[in-house]
Design a protein around this motif. Structure first.
Motif, PDB file in Angstrom:
ATOM      1  N   SER A   1       6.877  -4.336  -4.741  1.00 51.11           N
ATOM      2  CA  SER A   1       6.013  -4.584  -5.900  1.00 51.11           C
ATOM      3  C   SER A   1       5.136  -5.802  -5.617  1.00 51.11           C
ATOM      4  O   SER A   1       5.397  -6.547  -4.660  1.00 51.11           O
ATOM      5  N   GLU A   2       4.130  -6.037  -6.461  1.00 55.57           N
ATOM      6  CA  GLU A   2       3.262  -7.223  -6.332  1.00 55.57           C
ATOM      7  C   GLU A   2       4.114  -8.510  -6.324  1.00 55.57           C
ATOM      8  O   GLU A   2       3.864  -9.413  -5.550  1.00 55.57           O
ATOM      9  N   GLU A   3       5.120  -8.551  -7.223  1.00 56.75           N
ATOM     10  CA  GLU A   3       5.971  -9.745  -7.334  1.00 56.75           C
ATOM     11  C   GLU A   3       6.781  -9.961  -6.056  1.00 56.75           C
ATOM     12  O   GLU A   3       6.887 -11.065  -5.551  1.00 56.75           O
ATOM     13  N   GLU A   4       7.339  -8.863  -5.536  1.00 57.27           N
ATOM     14  CA  GLU A   4       8.126  -8.957  -4.296  1.00 57.27           C
ATOM     15  C   GLU A   4       7.235  -9.373  -3.127  1.00 57.27           C
ATOM     16  O   GLU A   4       7.636 -10.181  -2.293  1.00 57.27           O
ATOM     17  N   ALA A   5       6.037  -8.826  -3.112  1.00 60.16           N
ATOM     18  CA  ALA A   5       5.098  -9.142  -2.022  1.00 60.16           C
ATOM     19  C   ALA A   5       4.782 -10.634  -2.006  1.00 60.16           C
ATOM     20  O   ALA A   5       4.735 -11.261  -0.946  1.00 60.16           O
ATOM     21  N   ALA A   6       4.588 -11.208  -3.200  1.00 63.85           N
ATOM     22  CA  ALA A   6       4.214 -12.626  -3.306  1.00 63.85           C
ATOM     23  C   ALA A   6       5.296 -13.548  -2.754  1.00 63.85           C
ATOM     24  O   ALA A   6       5.003 -14.637  -2.264  1.00 63.85           O
TER      25      ALA A   6
ATOM     26  N   LYS B   1       0.832  -1.204   0.000  1.00 66.57           N
ATOM     27  CA  LYS B   1       0.000   0.000   0.000  1.00 66.57           C
ATOM     28  C   LYS B   1       0.869   1.259   0.000  1.00 66.57           C
ATOM     29  O   LYS B   1       0.534   2.263  -0.627  1.00 66.57           O
ATOM     30  N   ARG B   2       1.997   1.174   0.699  1.00 70.96           N
ATOM     31  CA  ARG B   2       2.901   2.333   0.785  1.00 70.96           C
ATOM     32  C   ARG B   2       3.865   2.389  -0.400  1.00 70.96           C
ATOM     33  O   ARG B   2       4.722   3.267  -0.472  1.00 70.96           O
ATOM     34  N   GLY B   3       3.738   1.411  -1.315  1.00 72.64           N
ATOM     35  CA  GLY B   3       4.591   1.399  -2.504  1.00 72.64           C
ATOM     36  C   GLY B   3       6.028   0.990  -2.229  1.00 72.64           C
ATOM     37  O   GLY B   3       6.922   1.268  -3.018  1.00 72.64           O
TER      38      GLY B   3
END
Length: 249
Positions: A153-158, A148-150
Protein backbone atom coordinates in the motif's frame (compact mmCIF):
# COMPACT_ATOMS: atom_id res chain seq x y z
CA UNK A 1 6.50 31.41 -23.64
CA UNK A 2 7.96 33.76 -21.02
CA UNK A 3 9.10 32.10 -17.83
CA UNK A 4 10.60 32.80 -14.45
CA UNK A 5 12.78 30.16 -12.87
CA UNK A 6 15.19 29.52 -10.04
CA UNK A 7 17.06 26.54 -8.64
CA UNK A 8 19.12 25.80 -5.54
CA UNK A 9 20.70 22.87 -3.73
CA UNK A 10 21.51 22.28 -0.06
CA UNK A 11 23.71 19.66 1.57
CA UNK A 12 21.13 19.01 4.30
CA UNK A 13 22.02 18.62 7.97
CA UNK A 14 23.31 15.03 8.12
CA UNK A 15 25.50 14.48 5.04
CA UNK A 16 29.23 15.20 4.72
CA UNK A 17 28.92 16.37 1.13
CA UNK A 18 26.31 17.25 -1.46
CA UNK A 19 25.90 14.56 -4.09
CA UNK A 20 23.17 16.48 -5.94
CA UNK A 21 23.89 18.62 -9.00
CA UNK A 22 21.52 20.84 -10.95
CA UNK A 23 21.36 23.32 -13.78
CA UNK A 24 18.75 25.61 -15.24
CA UNK A 25 19.53 27.61 -18.35
CA UNK A 26 18.36 28.91 -21.70
CA UNK A 27 20.20 28.48 -24.98
CA UNK A 28 20.45 30.60 -28.14
CA UNK A 29 17.16 29.16 -29.45
CA UNK A 30 15.21 30.30 -26.35
CA UNK A 31 14.79 26.72 -25.21
CA UNK A 32 15.00 26.13 -21.46
CA UNK A 33 16.63 23.13 -19.80
CA UNK A 34 16.27 22.26 -16.11
CA UNK A 35 18.02 19.18 -14.72
CA UNK A 36 18.44 17.66 -11.25
CA UNK A 37 20.78 14.71 -10.65
CA UNK A 38 21.06 12.92 -7.30
CA UNK A 39 24.33 10.96 -7.12
CA UNK A 40 24.67 7.38 -5.91
CA UNK A 41 27.85 5.78 -4.59
CA UNK A 42 30.11 5.95 -1.55
CA UNK A 43 32.74 8.58 -0.79
CA UNK A 44 32.76 11.29 -3.43
CA UNK A 45 31.60 8.97 -6.21
CA UNK A 46 27.97 10.15 -6.19
CA UNK A 47 28.87 13.82 -6.57
CA UNK A 48 31.32 12.96 -9.39
CA UNK A 49 28.55 11.08 -11.25
CA UNK A 50 25.88 13.76 -10.81
CA UNK A 51 28.26 16.56 -11.81
CA UNK A 52 29.46 14.67 -14.89
CA UNK A 53 25.89 14.11 -16.03
CA UNK A 54 24.79 17.72 -15.46
CA UNK A 55 27.94 19.15 -17.09
CA UNK A 56 27.42 16.99 -20.16
CA UNK A 57 23.75 18.03 -20.45
CA UNK A 58 24.76 21.71 -20.11
CA UNK A 59 27.47 21.58 -22.77
CA UNK A 60 25.31 19.64 -25.21
CA UNK A 61 22.37 22.01 -24.67
CA UNK A 62 24.41 25.18 -25.26
CA UNK A 63 25.87 23.85 -28.50
CA UNK A 64 22.67 22.17 -29.65
CA UNK A 65 21.14 23.22 -32.95
CA UNK A 66 17.49 24.13 -33.10
CA UNK A 67 15.18 21.21 -32.34
CA UNK A 68 12.37 21.51 -34.87
CA UNK A 69 9.77 19.02 -33.59
CA UNK A 70 8.88 16.40 -30.97
CA UNK A 71 10.97 13.77 -32.71
CA UNK A 72 14.05 16.02 -32.71
CA UNK A 73 13.65 16.73 -29.00
CA UNK A 74 13.21 13.08 -28.05
CA UNK A 75 16.10 12.00 -30.23
CA UNK A 76 18.35 14.70 -28.76
CA UNK A 77 17.42 13.83 -25.16
CA UNK A 78 17.94 10.11 -25.73
CA UNK A 79 21.32 10.69 -27.35
CA UNK A 80 22.68 13.14 -24.78
CA UNK A 81 21.47 11.17 -21.75
CA UNK A 82 22.88 7.93 -23.19
CA UNK A 83 26.22 9.74 -23.73
CA UNK A 84 26.18 10.90 -20.10
CA UNK A 85 25.41 7.33 -19.05
CA UNK A 86 28.38 6.01 -21.05
CA UNK A 87 30.73 8.64 -19.60
CA UNK A 88 29.80 7.89 -15.99
CA UNK A 89 29.81 4.12 -16.54
CA UNK A 90 33.23 4.19 -18.24
CA UNK A 91 34.72 6.39 -15.52
CA UNK A 92 33.40 4.08 -12.79
CA UNK A 93 35.01 1.03 -14.40
CA UNK A 94 38.37 2.82 -14.74
CA UNK A 95 38.74 4.26 -11.26
CA UNK A 96 38.51 1.92 -8.26
CA UNK A 97 37.40 4.80 -5.98
CA UNK A 98 34.46 5.56 -8.27
CA UNK A 99 33.33 1.96 -8.78
CA UNK A 100 29.55 1.58 -8.82
CA UNK A 101 28.81 5.29 -8.98
CA UNK A 102 25.70 6.51 -10.71
CA UNK A 103 23.03 9.17 -10.54
CA UNK A 104 19.35 9.77 -10.98
CA UNK A 105 18.41 12.30 -13.65
CA UNK A 106 15.18 14.23 -13.99
CA UNK A 107 14.40 17.33 -15.95
CA UNK A 108 12.30 19.57 -18.13
CA UNK A 109 12.97 20.94 -21.60
CA UNK A 110 10.69 23.67 -22.90
CA UNK A 111 10.73 25.39 -26.24
CA UNK A 112 8.18 27.70 -27.78
CA UNK A 113 4.91 26.26 -26.50
CA UNK A 114 6.08 22.71 -25.90
CA UNK A 115 7.15 21.05 -22.66
CA UNK A 116 9.00 17.75 -22.36
CA UNK A 117 9.97 15.86 -19.21
CA UNK A 118 12.58 13.13 -18.80
CA UNK A 119 13.54 10.86 -15.94
CA UNK A 120 15.60 7.91 -14.75
CA UNK A 121 15.63 7.03 -11.05
CA UNK A 122 13.55 8.53 -8.22
CA UNK A 123 14.04 12.27 -8.55
CA UNK A 124 10.76 13.84 -9.68
CA UNK A 125 8.97 16.50 -11.69
CA UNK A 126 5.64 17.85 -10.37
CA UNK A 127 3.13 20.03 -12.17
CA UNK A 128 0.96 22.69 -10.54
CA UNK A 129 -2.24 23.36 -12.49
CA UNK A 130 -5.16 25.75 -11.98
CA UNK A 131 -6.95 23.15 -9.87
CA UNK A 132 -4.52 20.27 -9.44
CA UNK A 133 -1.04 19.23 -8.30
CA UNK A 134 0.43 16.09 -9.84
CA UNK A 135 3.63 14.07 -9.89
CA UNK A 136 4.42 13.83 -13.62
CA UNK A 137 7.26 11.28 -13.46
CA UNK A 138 7.34 7.67 -12.38
CA UNK A 139 9.95 6.52 -9.84
CA UNK A 140 12.21 3.75 -11.10
CA UNK A 141 12.52 2.12 -7.71
CA UNK A 142 11.94 -1.29 -6.19
CA UNK A 143 9.10 0.03 -4.03
CA UNK A 144 7.40 1.94 -6.88
CA UNK A 145 7.37 -1.37 -8.75
CA UNK A 146 5.76 -3.18 -5.80
CA UNK A 147 3.20 -0.39 -5.57
CA UNK A 148 2.39 -0.62 -9.27
CA UNK A 149 1.83 -4.36 -8.93
CA UNK A 150 -0.41 -3.80 -5.90
CA UNK A 151 1.90 -5.75 -3.58
CA UNK A 152 2.20 -2.92 -1.03
CA UNK A 153 0.00 0.00 0.00
CA UNK A 154 1.03 3.69 -0.18
CA UNK A 155 1.59 3.62 3.61
CA UNK A 156 3.75 0.49 3.45
CA UNK A 157 5.72 1.92 0.54
CA UNK A 158 6.51 5.09 2.50
CA UNK A 159 8.07 3.07 5.34
CA UNK A 160 9.52 0.19 3.30
CA UNK A 161 13.14 -0.67 4.29
CA UNK A 162 14.12 -0.86 0.60
CA UNK A 163 12.39 2.34 -0.47
CA UNK A 164 15.68 3.86 -1.64
CA UNK A 165 16.66 0.93 -3.87
CA UNK A 166 16.67 2.01 -7.52
CA UNK A 167 16.02 -0.36 -10.41
CA UNK A 168 17.18 2.18 -12.99
CA UNK A 169 19.68 5.04 -12.93
CA UNK A 170 22.32 6.71 -15.04
CA UNK A 171 25.87 5.32 -15.13
CA UNK A 172 25.34 2.07 -13.22
CA UNK A 173 24.83 -0.18 -16.25
CA UNK A 174 25.90 0.30 -19.84
CA UNK A 175 22.27 0.58 -20.89
CA UNK A 176 19.51 2.42 -19.08
CA UNK A 177 15.83 3.19 -19.43
CA UNK A 178 14.93 6.82 -19.88
CA UNK A 179 11.32 8.00 -19.75
CA UNK A 180 10.72 10.93 -22.10
CA UNK A 181 7.24 12.42 -22.36
CA UNK A 182 5.69 15.49 -23.90
CA UNK A 183 3.21 17.01 -21.45
CA UNK A 184 0.30 19.33 -22.10
CA UNK A 185 1.23 22.95 -21.79
CA UNK A 186 -1.54 23.96 -19.37
CA UNK A 187 0.69 23.98 -16.26
CA UNK A 188 1.13 27.06 -14.08
CA UNK A 189 4.38 25.89 -12.48
CA UNK A 190 6.78 22.96 -12.68
CA UNK A 191 8.89 21.66 -9.81
CA UNK A 192 11.98 19.51 -10.44
CA UNK A 193 13.45 18.00 -7.25
CA UNK A 194 15.56 15.28 -5.67
CA UNK A 195 14.10 12.90 -3.08
CA UNK A 196 15.60 15.09 -0.35
CA UNK A 197 12.38 17.08 -0.84
CA UNK A 198 9.66 14.63 -1.85
CA UNK A 199 10.98 11.86 0.40
CA UNK A 200 10.49 13.92 3.58
CA UNK A 201 7.98 16.70 2.89
CA UNK A 202 4.29 15.85 2.34
CA UNK A 203 2.97 16.74 -1.11
CA UNK A 204 0.24 19.03 0.25
CA UNK A 205 2.95 21.16 1.91
CA UNK A 206 4.86 21.35 -1.37
CA UNK A 207 1.68 22.33 -3.19
CA UNK A 208 0.93 25.02 -0.59
CA UNK A 209 4.31 26.71 -1.19
CA UNK A 210 3.97 26.53 -4.99
CA UNK A 211 0.51 28.12 -4.83
CA UNK A 212 1.64 30.94 -2.55
CA UNK A 213 2.23 34.52 -3.75
CA UNK A 214 6.01 34.41 -3.24
CA UNK A 215 8.46 34.89 -6.08
CA UNK A 216 10.23 31.83 -7.53
CA UNK A 217 13.41 32.24 -5.47
CA UNK A 218 11.43 32.51 -2.23
CA UNK A 219 9.45 29.39 -3.17
CA UNK A 220 12.66 27.43 -3.75
CA UNK A 221 14.10 28.67 -0.44
CA UNK A 222 10.86 27.80 1.38
CA UNK A 223 10.83 24.25 -0.05
CA UNK A 224 14.46 23.69 0.98
CA UNK A 225 13.62 24.99 4.46
CA UNK A 226 10.75 22.46 4.71
CA UNK A 227 13.23 19.66 3.94
CA UNK A 228 15.65 20.94 6.61
CA UNK A 229 12.80 21.34 9.12
CA UNK A 230 11.87 17.70 8.45
CA UNK A 231 15.32 16.67 9.68
CA UNK A 232 17.57 17.53 6.73
CA UNK A 233 18.45 13.83 6.33
CA UNK A 234 19.44 14.09 2.68
CA UNK A 235 20.85 16.54 0.17
CA UNK A 236 17.99 18.49 -1.38
CA UNK A 237 17.74 20.16 -4.79
CA UNK A 238 14.80 22.19 -6.05
CA UNK A 239 14.04 24.00 -9.31
CA UNK A 240 10.81 25.96 -9.80
CA UNK A 241 9.69 27.16 -13.24
CA UNK A 242 6.66 29.43 -13.62
CA UNK A 243 4.93 30.94 -16.60
CA UNK A 244 5.11 34.73 -16.58
CA UNK A 245 1.41 35.02 -17.32
CA UNK A 246 -0.05 31.79 -15.94
CA UNK A 247 1.36 31.93 -12.42
CA UNK A 248 -0.32 33.31 -9.33
CA UNK A 249 1.92 36.38 -9.20
Amino acid sequence: MMMKYYGASHQGLRRKNNQDSLCIMENAHHALLAVVCDGIGGGNAGDVASKMAVDHMKEAFLSCKELKNDQDVKRWLEKVIQEANDMVFTQSTRDEKLKGMGTTIVGVLTQEDNTYIFNAGDSRTYGLYQDDFLCLTEDHSYVADLLKRGEVSEEEAAKHPNRNVLINALGIWNSMRIDINKIKNDWCALLVCSDGLHGYVPEHNIQYVLQSNRNVKDKVDALIKLSLDAGGYDNVSVIVIEKEDGGNE
